[in-house]
Scaffold this active site. Structure first.
Site: not given
Length: 160
Positions: A2, A61, A64, A111
């Site tokens: 990211c 991006l 997870i 996360d």
């Protein structure tokens, strides 16, 4: 991979939005899965861009949690913390379990939400528990402060 950016000023700045959006264009290649921005004032109010004193930006991006639940900047459940995060916390599942045992509830599988909850629960010492590669900026509206952090090895660097 990211991309994150943040801008801050001590008083309302009509150029803040322009600065943040320009920063987001520079890191566009880092986040093909979405983007976001949030603006606020130092008194804790979320505001339109023209009266902002701070802003957080994010190019995503998705790795997870591929759902829209992972969009950033992300806020805590009480809306007092805002975060933009680049990277991955490898032990977030274990940390999430530990926080859930303390009575903390989660609404996503990200996360990023775990980082927010950990910071809210353990304060700045939460970073000592993170295993991963990361850089993030948290705006704490209650304390009226900004906390920026990167992983110990600088895998995800953080530039000022």
């Amino acid at each position: 991979m990211c991309g994150i950016c943040a801008v801050f000023d001590t008083s309302p700045n009509s150029e803040l939005r322009t600065q943040l959006m320009k920063s987001l264009t520079y890191i566009e290649h880092r986040g093909p899965d979405g983007d976001g921005a949030i603006f606020g004032r130092n008194d804790g109010q979320l505001v339109s861009e023209d009266s902002a004193e701070w802003g957080l930006g994010h190019k995503r991006l998705a790795i997870i949690d591929l759902s829209d639940d992972g969009r950033q900047p992300m806020t805590s459940s009480d809306k007092q913390l805002w975060i933009t995060l680049n990277g991955e916390i490898y032990n977030y599942v274990e940390l999430k379990s530990e926080l859930e045992a303390e009575g903390i509830q989660f609404s996503t599988a990200t996360d990023t939400e775990v980082v927010l909850a950990a910071y809210n629960h353990w304060g700045k010492a939460a970073v000592e528990r993170f295993v991963g590669m990361f850089a993030f900026v948290i705006v704490d509206l209650t304390k009226r402060e900004v906390f920026a952090c990167r992983d110990r090895l600088g895998i995800k660097p953080l530039y000022f």
